[in-house]
Design a protein around this motif. Structure first.
Motif, PDB file in Angstrom:
ATOM      1  N   UNK A 180       0.869  -1.186   0.000  1.00 53.93           N
ATOM      2  CA  UNK A 180       0.000   0.000   0.000  1.00 53.93           C
ATOM      3  C   UNK A 180       0.909   1.242   0.000  1.00 53.93           C
ATOM      4  N   UNK A 181       0.770   2.150  -0.981  1.00 56.54           N
ATOM      5  CA  UNK A 181      -0.310   2.248  -1.970  1.00 56.54           C
ATOM      6  C   UNK A 181       0.051   1.712  -3.355  1.00 56.54           C
ATOM      7  N   UNK A 182       1.258   1.183  -3.535  1.00 56.44           N
ATOM      8  CA  UNK A 182       1.702   0.833  -4.891  1.00 56.44           C
ATOM      9  C   UNK A 182       0.903  -0.317  -5.490  1.00 56.44           C
ATOM     10  N   UNK A 183       0.381  -1.207  -4.642  1.00 55.36           N
ATOM     11  CA  UNK A 183      -0.387  -2.334  -5.152  1.00 55.36           C
ATOM     12  C   UNK A 183       0.456  -3.439  -5.738  1.00 55.36           C
ATOM     13  N   UNK A 184       1.722  -3.514  -5.343  1.00 56.77           N
ATOM     14  CA  UNK A 184       2.601  -4.562  -5.837  1.00 56.77           C
ATOM     15  C   UNK A 184       2.458  -5.817  -4.972  1.00 56.77           C
ATOM     16  N   UNK A 185       2.504  -6.964  -5.607  1.00 65.33           N
ATOM     17  CA  UNK A 185       2.383  -8.227  -4.880  1.00 65.33           C
ATOM     18  C   UNK A 185       3.586  -8.419  -3.958  1.00 65.33           C
ATOM     19  N   UNK A 186       3.301  -8.824  -2.713  1.00 63.25           N
ATOM     20  CA  UNK A 186       4.353  -9.039  -1.715  1.00 63.25           C
ATOM     21  C   UNK A 186       4.354 -10.515  -1.325  1.00 63.25           C
ATOM     22  N   UNK A 187       5.471 -11.222  -1.517  1.00 64.64           N
ATOM     23  CA  UNK A 187       5.528 -12.646  -1.143  1.00 64.64           C
ATOM     24  C   UNK A 187       5.285 -12.820   0.357  1.00 64.64           C
ATOM     25  N   UNK A 188       4.526 -13.857   0.712  1.00 59.79           N
ATOM     26  CA  UNK A 188       4.232 -14.137   2.115  1.00 59.79           C
ATOM     27  C   UNK A 188       4.016 -15.635   2.273  1.00 59.79           C
ATOM     28  N   UNK A 189       4.786 -16.264   3.162  1.00 60.74           N
ATOM     29  CA  UNK A 189       4.661 -17.699   3.398  1.00 60.74           C
ATOM     30  C   UNK A 189       3.360 -18.008   4.127  1.00 60.74           C
ATOM     31  N   UNK A 209       7.188 -19.236  16.333  1.00 56.49           N
ATOM     32  CA  UNK A 209       5.743 -19.399  16.219  1.00 56.49           C
ATOM     33  C   UNK A 209       5.390 -20.709  15.524  1.00 56.49           C
ATOM     34  N   UNK A 210       4.146 -21.164  15.752  1.00 56.74           N
ATOM     35  CA  UNK A 210       3.681 -22.404  15.141  1.00 56.74           C
ATOM     36  C   UNK A 210       2.671 -22.153  14.029  1.00 56.74           C
ATOM     37  N   UNK A 211       1.767 -21.178  14.238  1.00 63.53           N
ATOM     38  CA  UNK A 211       0.724 -20.875  13.261  1.00 63.53           C
ATOM     39  C   UNK A 211       1.142 -19.746  12.315  1.00 63.53           C
ATOM     40  N   UNK A 212       1.720 -18.688  12.885  1.00 64.63           N
ATOM     41  CA  UNK A 212       2.144 -17.534  12.090  1.00 64.63           C
ATOM     42  C   UNK A 212       3.497 -17.825  11.455  1.00 64.63           C
ATOM     43  N   UNK A 261      -0.514   7.837   4.360  1.00 64.33           N
ATOM     44  CA  UNK A 261      -1.602   8.698   4.815  1.00 64.33           C
ATOM     45  C   UNK A 261      -2.155   8.266   6.177  1.00 64.33           C
ATOM     46  N   UNK A 262      -1.236   8.067   7.108  1.00 62.15           N
ATOM     47  CA  UNK A 262      -1.576   7.738   8.499  1.00 62.15           C
ATOM     48  C   UNK A 262      -2.312   6.405   8.632  1.00 62.15           C
ATOM     49  N   UNK A 263      -2.027   5.482   7.717  1.00 61.35           N
ATOM     50  CA  UNK A 263      -2.542   4.119   7.830  1.00 61.35           C
ATOM     51  C   UNK A 263      -1.368   3.163   7.621  1.00 61.35           C
ATOM     52  N   UNK A 264      -1.089   2.366   8.655  1.00 64.62           N
ATOM     53  CA  UNK A 264      -0.067   1.328   8.572  1.00 64.62           C
ATOM     54  C   UNK A 264      -0.740   0.010   8.251  1.00 64.62           C
ATOM     55  N   UNK A 265      -0.190  -0.735   7.321  1.00 69.58           N
ATOM     56  CA  UNK A 265      -0.775  -2.023   6.948  1.00 69.58           C
ATOM     57  C   UNK A 265       0.278  -3.118   7.101  1.00 69.58           C
ATOM     58  N   UNK A 266      -0.107  -4.177   7.814  1.00 67.53           N
ATOM     59  CA  UNK A 266       0.741  -5.339   8.011  1.00 67.53           C
ATOM     60  C   UNK A 266      -0.043  -6.587   7.636  1.00 67.53           C
ATOM     61  N   UNK A 267       0.682  -7.651   7.338  1.00 67.24           N
ATOM     62  CA  UNK A 267       0.029  -8.932   7.085  1.00 67.24           C
ATOM     63  C   UNK A 267       0.850 -10.032   7.742  1.00 67.24           C
ATOM     64  N   UNK A 268       0.147 -10.931   8.429  1.00 69.37           N
ATOM     65  CA  UNK A 268       0.791 -12.091   9.041  1.00 69.37           C
ATOM     66  C   UNK A 268       0.424 -13.318   8.228  1.00 69.37           C
ATOM     67  N   UNK A 269       1.415 -13.987   7.687  1.00 68.31           N
ATOM     68  CA  UNK A 269       1.149 -15.241   7.007  1.00 68.31           C
ATOM     69  C   UNK A 269       0.778 -16.302   8.030  1.00 68.31           C
ATOM     70  N   UNK A 270      -0.183 -17.168   7.689  1.00 72.40           N
ATOM     71  CA  UNK A 270      -0.623 -18.210   8.627  1.00 72.40           C
ATOM     72  C   UNK A 270      -0.710 -19.549   7.919  1.00 72.40           C
ATOM     73  N   UNK A 271      -0.509 -20.618   8.688  1.00 77.17           N
ATOM     74  CA  UNK A 271      -0.691 -21.986   8.201  1.00 77.17           C
ATOM     75  C   UNK A 271      -2.123 -22.415   8.541  1.00 77.17           C
ATOM     76  N   UNK A 272      -3.072 -21.919   7.781  1.00 78.07           N
ATOM     77  CA  UNK A 272      -4.470 -22.214   8.034  1.00 78.07           C
ATOM     78  C   UNK A 272      -5.101 -21.164   8.937  1.00 78.07           C
ATOM     79  N   UNK A 273      -6.364 -20.876   8.704  1.00 71.90           N
ATOM     80  CA  UNK A 273      -7.081 -19.845   9.468  1.00 71.90           C
ATOM     81  C   UNK A 273      -7.620 -20.429  10.772  1.00 71.90           C
TER      82      UNK A 273
END
Length: 201
Positions: A112-121, A156-159, A169-181
């Protein structure tokens, strides 16, 4: 020769016998047992004790969470580690916990904001948007107050890992990869302000 009246000696004895009779149960009446370890407590005290002995948290079950808090959250630290039966993600702030939106999303994730794909296990991602937050104290500052890592991981075991998707613009975005929801739980702590996400293993 004068004598001391006999009732002066008998009266205390009668009183003692009467007292004993009042507290004795009739023959054949069962006597309730008393637990020497038991102690009396008021309902409030008993409730406090029960609360203190209760498990700290239930099994996390949420699949999304949100807050409309309006305080500005200057990011100062990010951590991820195993915590008992959960994997814990912690965002720490200098002033206040900001608003947030947390939910599972399909892979891939995008910057964000470029919209480029980010690899995540992992097989999915738990996306965290911190609304009213930044690693920069002021908009336009050339350097962040906190040198945000691009990605990090822990015992970690799940993450699988935690990746920074953007600070715009005052919004931080993170993503945690998970092994199943799985379910998660969100809480906040003070001194310093922290947003805590516990993901069930």
């Amino acid at each position: 020769m004068s004598r001391t009246p006999s009732f002066a000696l008998v009266t205390p004895l009668v009183a003692l016998l009467l007292a004993a009779g009042c507290t004795s149960a009739p023959p054949g009446t069962p006597v309730p047992s008393v637990d020497p370890q038991a102690t009396s407590a008021t309902p409030a005290a008993a409730a406090t004790t029960a609360a203190a002995e209760a498990p700290p948290t239930a099994v996390p079950t949420a699949t999304e969470a949100a807050s409309d808090a309006t305080g500005f959250g200057l990011l100062t630290a990010v951590r991820v580690a195993g915590q008992g039966t959960t994997d814990r993600i912690v965002f720490e702030f200098a002033e206040a916990v900001p608003g947030y939106r947390i939910s599972y999303v399909d892979l891939p994730v995008y910057s964000d904001p470029a919209g480029e794909e980010v690899p995540l296990a992992g097989t999915a991602a738990l996306q965290v948007s911190l609304i009213g937050s930044s690693a920069y104290r002021e908009v336009g500052d050339p350097e962040p107050a906190f040198d945000v890592p691009r990605r990090l991981s822990g015992d970690t075991a799940r993450v699988t890992e935690l990746v920074n998707l953007g600070d715009f613009e005052r919004v931080l975005v993170w993503a945690a990869g998970v092994r199943g929801r799985t379910g998660f739980a969100v809480s906040t702590l003070e001194a310093p302000p922290r947003l805590v996400i516990d993901v069930a293993r």
